[in-house]
Scaffold this active site. Structure first.
Site, PDB file in Angstrom:
ATOM      1  N   GLY A  76     -91.782  11.629   0.967  1.00 47.81           N
ATOM      2  CA  GLY A  76     -91.595  12.098   2.333  1.00 47.81           C
ATOM      3  C   GLY A  76     -92.328  13.372   2.653  1.00 47.81           C
ATOM      4  O   GLY A  76     -92.151  13.911   3.736  1.00 47.81           O
ATOM      5  N   CYS A  77     -93.143  13.876   1.722  1.00 51.48           N
ATOM      6  CA  CYS A  77     -93.782  15.169   1.954  1.00 51.48           C
ATOM      7  C   CYS A  77     -95.130  15.195   1.285  1.00 51.48           C
ATOM      8  O   CYS A  77     -95.225  14.958   0.092  1.00 51.48           O
ATOM      9  CB  CYS A  77     -92.905  16.297   1.413  1.00 51.48           C
ATOM     10  SG  CYS A  77     -93.673  17.920   1.507  1.00 51.48           S
ATOM     11  N   GLY A  78     -96.160  15.509   2.039  1.00 52.69           N
ATOM     12  CA  GLY A  78     -97.494  15.532   1.464  1.00 52.69           C
ATOM     13  C   GLY A  78     -97.983  16.908   1.114  1.00 52.69           C
ATOM     14  O   GLY A  78     -99.122  17.066   0.692  1.00 52.69           O
TER      15      GLY A  78
END
Length: 298
Positions: A136-138
Protein backbone atom coordinates in the site's frame (compact mmCIF):
# COMPACT_ATOMS: atom_id res chain seq x y z
CA UNK A 1 23.29 -15.77 -13.35
CA UNK A 2 25.09 -13.37 -15.68
CA UNK A 3 24.18 -13.56 -19.31
CA UNK A 4 21.11 -15.67 -18.67
CA UNK A 5 18.38 -14.72 -21.14
CA UNK A 6 15.13 -13.36 -19.82
CA UNK A 7 11.86 -15.05 -20.62
CA UNK A 8 10.07 -13.48 -23.55
CA UNK A 9 6.39 -12.92 -22.70
CA UNK A 10 3.60 -13.30 -25.23
CA UNK A 11 3.30 -10.71 -27.95
CA UNK A 12 1.08 -7.68 -27.38
CA UNK A 13 -1.47 -9.06 -29.82
CA UNK A 14 -1.81 -12.18 -27.67
CA UNK A 15 -3.64 -10.96 -24.59
CA UNK A 16 -2.68 -13.17 -21.69
CA UNK A 17 -5.91 -15.11 -22.09
CA UNK A 18 -4.02 -18.39 -22.21
CA UNK A 19 -2.92 -18.03 -18.61
CA UNK A 20 -4.16 -20.83 -16.45
CA UNK A 21 -5.93 -20.22 -13.17
CA UNK A 22 -4.07 -21.47 -10.09
CA UNK A 23 -4.29 -25.20 -9.42
CA UNK A 24 -4.25 -26.90 -6.07
CA UNK A 25 -1.09 -28.86 -6.89
CA UNK A 26 0.84 -25.89 -8.24
CA UNK A 27 3.50 -24.30 -6.08
CA UNK A 28 2.95 -20.71 -4.95
CA UNK A 29 5.88 -19.39 -7.03
CA UNK A 30 4.17 -20.76 -10.16
CA UNK A 31 0.52 -20.12 -9.45
CA UNK A 32 0.50 -16.96 -7.35
CA UNK A 33 -2.15 -18.41 -5.03
CA UNK A 34 -2.67 -21.30 -2.65
CA UNK A 35 -5.70 -23.15 -1.37
CA UNK A 36 -6.53 -23.28 2.33
CA UNK A 37 -9.24 -24.85 4.43
CA UNK A 38 -11.60 -22.34 6.02
CA UNK A 39 -14.92 -22.18 7.83
CA UNK A 40 -17.60 -20.01 6.29
CA UNK A 41 -20.48 -18.56 8.27
CA UNK A 42 -23.51 -17.53 6.22
CA UNK A 43 -27.08 -16.98 7.36
CA UNK A 44 -26.23 -18.36 10.77
CA UNK A 45 -24.84 -21.62 9.36
CA UNK A 46 -21.20 -22.71 9.66
CA UNK A 47 -19.68 -24.84 6.90
CA UNK A 48 -16.25 -26.19 5.94
CA UNK A 49 -14.95 -24.89 2.61
CA UNK A 50 -11.87 -24.30 0.47
CA UNK A 51 -10.59 -20.80 -0.21
CA UNK A 52 -7.85 -19.42 -2.44
CA UNK A 53 -5.41 -16.85 -1.05
CA UNK A 54 -3.08 -14.68 -3.11
CA UNK A 55 0.60 -15.19 -2.39
CA UNK A 56 2.49 -12.22 -0.94
CA UNK A 57 6.21 -12.94 -0.97
CA UNK A 58 9.27 -10.80 -0.14
CA UNK A 59 11.05 -10.22 -3.45
CA UNK A 60 14.55 -8.77 -3.37
CA UNK A 61 15.55 -6.82 -6.50
CA UNK A 62 19.29 -7.23 -6.83
CA UNK A 63 21.40 -5.27 -9.33
CA UNK A 64 24.87 -6.71 -10.01
CA UNK A 65 24.90 -8.28 -6.57
CA UNK A 66 23.58 -5.20 -4.71
CA UNK A 67 20.13 -5.46 -3.16
CA UNK A 68 18.30 -2.23 -3.97
CA UNK A 69 14.73 -2.95 -2.83
CA UNK A 70 12.64 -5.62 -1.16
CA UNK A 71 9.03 -5.58 -2.26
CA UNK A 72 6.10 -7.68 -1.12
CA UNK A 73 4.78 -9.04 -4.39
CA UNK A 74 2.92 -11.84 -6.11
CA UNK A 75 5.58 -14.29 -7.37
CA UNK A 76 4.50 -14.21 -11.01
CA UNK A 77 6.01 -12.43 -14.04
CA UNK A 78 9.05 -11.43 -12.04
CA UNK A 79 11.19 -10.97 -15.16
CA UNK A 80 8.67 -8.36 -16.31
CA UNK A 81 8.75 -6.86 -12.83
CA UNK A 82 12.54 -6.54 -12.90
CA UNK A 83 12.54 -4.71 -16.24
CA UNK A 84 9.56 -2.50 -15.44
CA UNK A 85 10.83 -1.54 -11.99
CA UNK A 86 14.24 -0.67 -13.39
CA UNK A 87 12.71 1.55 -16.05
CA UNK A 88 10.06 3.32 -13.97
CA UNK A 89 12.51 3.96 -11.12
CA UNK A 90 14.99 5.56 -13.52
CA UNK A 91 17.68 2.95 -12.96
CA UNK A 92 17.53 1.64 -16.52
CA UNK A 93 17.60 4.15 -19.38
CA UNK A 94 16.42 1.45 -21.79
CA UNK A 95 15.83 -2.30 -21.86
CA UNK A 96 19.22 -2.95 -23.44
CA UNK A 97 20.91 -2.10 -20.14
CA UNK A 98 19.40 -5.21 -18.58
CA UNK A 99 21.52 -8.13 -19.72
CA UNK A 100 19.89 -10.94 -17.81
CA UNK A 101 17.51 -11.89 -14.99
CA UNK A 102 17.45 -14.95 -12.78
CA UNK A 103 14.80 -15.66 -10.15
CA UNK A 104 16.33 -17.55 -7.24
CA UNK A 105 14.53 -19.22 -4.34
CA UNK A 106 15.56 -18.05 -0.90
CA UNK A 107 14.43 -19.27 2.52
CA UNK A 108 13.04 -15.79 3.20
CA UNK A 109 11.38 -15.30 -0.19
CA UNK A 110 12.72 -14.79 -3.71
CA UNK A 111 15.75 -13.03 -5.15
CA UNK A 112 15.50 -11.42 -8.58
CA UNK A 113 19.13 -11.16 -9.61
CA UNK A 114 19.77 -8.77 -12.47
CA UNK A 115 22.88 -8.36 -14.58
CA UNK A 116 22.93 -4.71 -15.68
CA UNK A 117 25.21 -2.30 -17.51
CA UNK A 118 27.88 -0.27 -15.76
CA UNK A 119 25.87 2.89 -16.50
CA UNK A 120 22.81 1.46 -14.73
CA UNK A 121 24.95 0.34 -11.81
CA UNK A 122 26.39 3.85 -11.50
CA UNK A 123 22.86 5.28 -11.34
CA UNK A 124 21.97 2.70 -8.72
CA UNK A 125 24.84 3.82 -6.53
CA UNK A 126 23.79 7.46 -6.95
CA UNK A 127 20.22 6.66 -5.92
CA UNK A 128 21.10 4.04 -3.35
CA UNK A 129 18.66 3.99 -0.53
CA UNK A 130 17.17 1.53 1.88
CA UNK A 131 13.63 0.83 0.78
CA UNK A 132 11.30 -1.86 2.14
CA UNK A 133 8.23 -1.71 -0.08
CA UNK A 134 4.73 -2.55 1.03
CA UNK A 135 1.66 -3.27 -1.02
CA UNK A 136 0.00 0.00 0.00
CA UNK A 137 2.98 2.35 0.00
CA UNK A 138 5.58 3.06 -2.62
CA UNK A 139 7.76 5.45 -0.60
CA UNK A 140 8.44 3.47 2.56
CA UNK A 141 12.06 3.79 3.58
CA UNK A 142 12.87 6.83 1.43
CA UNK A 143 15.63 8.71 3.23
CA UNK A 144 14.96 12.32 2.22
CA UNK A 145 12.20 14.54 0.86
CA UNK A 146 14.18 15.15 -2.32
CA UNK A 147 13.96 11.44 -3.14
CA UNK A 148 10.17 11.46 -3.10
CA UNK A 149 9.76 13.23 -6.44
CA UNK A 150 12.94 13.48 -8.50
CA UNK A 151 12.67 15.41 -11.78
CA UNK A 152 10.23 13.86 -14.24
CA UNK A 153 10.61 14.33 -17.98
CA UNK A 154 7.29 15.63 -19.43
CA UNK A 155 5.58 13.61 -22.13
CA UNK A 156 5.72 14.79 -25.72
CA UNK A 157 2.50 16.27 -27.09
CA UNK A 158 0.49 15.07 -30.05
CA UNK A 159 -0.82 11.77 -28.69
CA UNK A 160 -3.90 10.37 -30.42
CA UNK A 161 -7.40 11.14 -29.08
CA UNK A 162 -9.06 8.66 -26.73
CA UNK A 163 -12.51 7.15 -27.17
CA UNK A 164 -14.70 6.90 -24.06
CA UNK A 165 -16.68 4.01 -25.63
CA UNK A 166 -13.38 2.18 -26.21
CA UNK A 167 -12.41 2.74 -22.57
CA UNK A 168 -15.79 1.36 -21.48
CA UNK A 169 -15.25 -1.70 -23.70
CA UNK A 170 -11.83 -2.33 -22.14
CA UNK A 171 -13.27 -2.05 -18.63
CA UNK A 172 -15.93 -4.61 -19.50
CA UNK A 173 -13.35 -7.03 -20.91
CA UNK A 174 -10.70 -6.63 -18.23
CA UNK A 175 -12.23 -8.86 -15.49
CA UNK A 176 -12.12 -11.87 -17.81
CA UNK A 177 -8.32 -11.58 -17.85
CA UNK A 178 -7.91 -11.27 -14.07
CA UNK A 179 -7.48 -14.93 -13.17
CA UNK A 180 -5.92 -14.25 -9.77
CA UNK A 181 -8.48 -11.64 -8.80
CA UNK A 182 -11.33 -13.94 -9.74
CA UNK A 183 -9.82 -16.73 -7.70
CA UNK A 184 -8.67 -14.74 -4.64
CA UNK A 185 -10.33 -11.31 -4.65
CA UNK A 186 -7.03 -9.83 -3.44
CA UNK A 187 -5.04 -8.61 -6.45
CA UNK A 188 -4.77 -5.50 -8.58
CA UNK A 189 -4.39 -5.48 -12.35
CA UNK A 190 -2.74 -3.16 -14.82
CA UNK A 191 -3.79 -3.54 -18.45
CA UNK A 192 -2.56 -2.17 -21.74
CA UNK A 193 -5.41 -1.47 -24.12
CA UNK A 194 -5.45 -0.61 -27.82
CA UNK A 195 -7.15 2.60 -29.00
CA UNK A 196 -10.24 0.60 -29.99
CA UNK A 197 -10.61 -0.78 -26.45
CA UNK A 198 -9.15 -4.26 -26.81
CA UNK A 199 -7.22 -5.52 -23.80
CA UNK A 200 -3.79 -6.51 -25.10
CA UNK A 201 -1.67 -7.20 -22.01
CA UNK A 202 -2.55 -7.74 -18.34
CA UNK A 203 -0.41 -8.20 -15.27
CA UNK A 204 -1.67 -8.85 -11.73
CA UNK A 205 -0.13 -8.42 -8.28
CA UNK A 206 -1.14 -7.86 -4.68
CA UNK A 207 0.52 -4.44 -5.02
CA UNK A 208 -0.82 -1.93 -7.51
CA UNK A 209 2.65 -0.48 -8.13
CA UNK A 210 4.01 -3.95 -8.78
CA UNK A 211 1.24 -4.73 -11.27
CA UNK A 212 2.07 -1.57 -13.21
CA UNK A 213 5.80 -2.31 -13.18
CA UNK A 214 5.10 -5.81 -14.48
CA UNK A 215 2.92 -4.38 -17.23
CA UNK A 216 5.61 -1.87 -18.25
CA UNK A 217 8.16 -4.67 -18.47
CA UNK A 218 5.81 -6.78 -20.59
CA UNK A 219 5.05 -3.82 -22.87
CA UNK A 220 8.72 -3.13 -23.49
CA UNK A 221 9.54 -6.78 -24.11
CA UNK A 222 6.61 -7.03 -26.53
CA UNK A 223 7.56 -3.90 -28.47
CA UNK A 224 4.42 -1.97 -27.54
CA UNK A 225 4.32 1.73 -28.41
CA UNK A 226 3.17 3.40 -25.14
CA UNK A 227 1.64 6.26 -27.12
CA UNK A 228 -0.66 3.94 -29.06
CA UNK A 229 -3.34 3.16 -26.51
CA UNK A 230 -4.07 3.60 -22.82
CA UNK A 231 -3.41 1.92 -19.50
CA UNK A 232 -6.21 0.80 -17.17
CA UNK A 233 -5.54 0.16 -13.49
CA UNK A 234 -7.94 -1.44 -11.01
CA UNK A 235 -6.91 0.83 -8.16
CA UNK A 236 -6.63 4.44 -7.18
CA UNK A 237 -4.19 6.65 -9.09
CA UNK A 238 -1.56 7.61 -6.55
CA UNK A 239 1.24 9.99 -7.45
CA UNK A 240 3.63 7.07 -7.83
CA UNK A 241 1.31 5.36 -10.30
CA UNK A 242 1.24 8.56 -12.33
CA UNK A 243 5.01 8.95 -12.15
CA UNK A 244 5.61 5.35 -13.22
CA UNK A 245 3.24 5.76 -16.17
CA UNK A 246 4.99 8.93 -17.29
CA UNK A 247 8.42 7.35 -16.86
CA UNK A 248 7.30 4.51 -19.13
CA UNK A 249 6.07 6.94 -21.80
CA UNK A 250 2.41 6.03 -21.26
CA UNK A 251 0.28 9.03 -22.26
CA UNK A 252 -3.11 8.02 -20.81
CA UNK A 253 -3.97 6.41 -17.47
CA UNK A 254 -7.47 5.30 -16.55
CA UNK A 255 -8.18 4.28 -12.94
CA UNK A 256 -11.30 2.66 -11.57
CA UNK A 257 -10.93 4.65 -8.35
CA UNK A 258 -9.95 8.19 -7.46
CA UNK A 259 -6.60 9.91 -7.96
CA UNK A 260 -4.91 11.90 -5.23
CA UNK A 261 -4.45 15.66 -5.46
CA UNK A 262 -0.72 15.24 -5.93
CA UNK A 263 -1.29 12.69 -8.67
CA UNK A 264 -3.52 15.12 -10.58
CA UNK A 265 -1.02 17.95 -10.21
CA UNK A 266 1.79 15.69 -11.44
CA UNK A 267 -0.29 14.44 -14.38
CA UNK A 268 -1.12 17.99 -15.46
CA UNK A 269 2.50 19.12 -15.33
CA UNK A 270 3.72 16.02 -17.16
CA UNK A 271 1.07 16.04 -19.90
CA UNK A 272 -0.55 12.74 -18.89
CA UNK A 273 -4.23 12.26 -19.69
CA UNK A 274 -5.72 11.04 -16.42
CA UNK A 275 -9.22 9.71 -15.75
CA UNK A 276 -10.64 8.28 -12.55
CA UNK A 277 -13.83 6.65 -11.29
CA UNK A 278 -13.98 4.71 -14.55
CA UNK A 279 -17.18 2.71 -14.13
CA UNK A 280 -19.28 1.46 -17.03
CA UNK A 281 -19.58 4.46 -19.39
CA UNK A 282 -18.66 7.07 -16.78
CA UNK A 283 -15.35 8.86 -16.32
CA UNK A 284 -14.07 11.78 -14.30
CA UNK A 285 -11.45 13.62 -16.36
CA UNK A 286 -8.71 15.18 -14.26
CA UNK A 287 -6.00 16.00 -16.78
CA UNK A 288 -5.90 16.65 -20.54
CA UNK A 289 -9.68 16.28 -20.83
CA UNK A 290 -9.61 17.26 -24.50
CA UNK A 291 -7.96 13.94 -25.38
CA UNK A 292 -11.13 12.13 -24.35
CA UNK A 293 -13.08 13.59 -27.26
CA UNK A 294 -15.45 16.53 -27.64
CA UNK A 295 -17.53 17.20 -24.54
CA UNK A 296 -21.00 18.65 -24.21
CA UNK A 297 -21.05 20.52 -20.93
CA UNK A 298 -24.37 20.64 -19.13
Amino acid sequence: MRGKARRRPSRASDVDADRQAPHADAGPARAGAQRVDVRVRRAGTLAQADDWLADEVPVALIFNGISHAVMLATPLDLEDFALGFGLTEGLLEHAGELYGVEVVDDPAGLRVEMDVSSACFARLKDKRRSMAGRTGCGLCGTESLEQVEPPLRPLEGGAAPLSPPAIAAALRELPSHQALQQRTGATHAAAWCSPDGRVRLVREDVGRHNALDKLVGAMVDSGVDPRDGFCCITSRASVEMVRKAVAAGITALVAVSAPTARAVDTARHAGLALAGFARHDDLVLYSDADRFGPLTLS
